[in-house]
Design a protein around this motif. Sequence first.
Motif, short mmCIF file in Angstrom:
data_model
loop_
_atom_site.label_atom_id
_atom_site.label_comp_id
_atom_site.label_asym_id
_atom_site.label_seq_id
_atom_site.Cartn_x
_atom_site.Cartn_y
_atom_site.Cartn_z
N ALA A 25 0.94 -1.06 0.13
CA ALA A 25 -0.09 -0.07 -0.05
C ALA A 25 0.79 1.36 -0.10
CB ALA A 25 -1.14 -0.08 1.14
N ASP A 26 1.96 1.20 0.79
CA ASP A 26 2.88 2.27 0.83
C ASP A 26 3.62 2.81 -0.59
OD1 ASP A 26 2.47 2.65 3.42
OD2 ASP A 26 4.09 1.44 3.84
N ILE A 27 3.98 1.55 -1.46
CA ILE A 27 4.54 1.51 -2.61
C ILE A 27 3.39 2.17 -3.62
CG2 ILE A 27 5.53 0.40 -4.62
CD1 ILE A 27 7.32 0.85 -1.98
N ASP A 28 2.26 1.77 -3.45
CA ASP A 28 1.18 2.03 -4.30
C ASP A 28 0.77 3.62 -4.37
OD1 ASP A 28 0.97 -0.64 -5.40
OD2 ASP A 28 -1.08 -0.95 -4.21
N ALA A 29 1.07 4.09 -3.16
CA ALA A 29 0.69 5.53 -2.80
C ALA A 29 1.85 6.54 -2.98
CB ALA A 29 0.23 5.55 -1.11
N LEU A 30 2.81 5.81 -3.58
CA LEU A 30 3.96 6.77 -3.76
C LEU A 30 3.87 7.94 -4.99
CD1 LEU A 30 7.20 4.34 -3.70
CD2 LEU A 30 6.65 6.25 -2.24
N PRO A 31 3.16 7.66 -5.95
CA PRO A 31 3.00 8.61 -6.90
C PRO A 31 2.40 9.76 -6.29
CG PRO A 31 2.43 6.75 -8.00
CD PRO A 31 2.52 6.32 -6.45
N VAL A 32 1.28 9.50 -5.50
CA VAL A 32 0.75 10.81 -4.65
C VAL A 32 1.42 11.37 -3.81
CG1 VAL A 32 -1.59 11.36 -3.67
CG2 VAL A 32 -1.71 9.82 -5.67
N THR A 33 2.11 10.38 -2.84
CA THR A 33 2.40 11.10 -1.60
C THR A 33 4.17 11.64 -1.43
OG1 THR A 33 3.21 8.63 -1.14
CG2 THR A 33 0.96 9.67 -0.22
N ARG A 34 4.69 10.88 -2.68
CA ARG A 34 6.23 11.31 -2.66
C ARG A 34 6.55 11.63 -4.48
NH1 ARG A 34 9.14 10.07 1.86
NH2 ARG A 34 10.86 11.25 0.88
N THR A 35 6.04 12.63 -4.71
CA THR A 35 5.90 13.11 -6.21
C THR A 35 7.49 13.14 -6.74
OG1 THR A 35 5.87 15.23 -5.56
CG2 THR A 35 3.65 14.21 -6.34
N GLU A 36 8.37 13.29 -6.11
CA GLU A 36 9.85 13.30 -6.26
C GLU A 36 10.34 11.86 -6.84
OE1 GLU A 36 10.18 12.75 -1.89
OE2 GLU A 36 8.79 13.45 -3.26
N ILE A 37 9.46 10.90 -6.53
CA ILE A 37 9.96 9.48 -6.95
C ILE A 37 9.60 9.22 -8.24
CG2 ILE A 37 9.42 6.86 -6.68
CD1 ILE A 37 9.31 7.88 -3.50
N ASN A 38 10.60 8.78 -9.18
CA ASN A 38 10.45 8.32 -10.47
C ASN A 38 9.93 6.89 -10.58
OD1 ASN A 38 10.68 7.21 -13.23
ND2 ASN A 38 12.41 8.59 -13.66
N CYS A 39 8.51 6.57 -10.53
CA CYS A 39 8.16 5.28 -10.49
C CYS A 39 8.81 4.18 -11.45
CB CYS A 39 6.49 5.32 -10.52
SG CYS A 39 6.15 6.01 -9.00
#
Length: 61
Positions: A25-39
């Motif tokens: 769930a934390d990984i799935d939320a990354l595009p929203v919660t941590r926008t600096e991450i290149n998915c």
Amino acid sequence: MIIDGRRAEPPSQAGAVDIALYRAADIDALPVTRTEINCKRLRAVAKGRCSPLAALQPAPA
């Protein structure tokens, strides 16, 4: 090997390694919660390679 009168396992040849674990769930939320991450880069990490997540500072609570 005996240390302080107790049996101890010998140290690993590779040494101790801390491995960060992440909930799906934390990984799935990354595009929203941590926008600096290149998915795309995150998903392209090869097995056994260091995750780009390892360089992140903890998110503010």
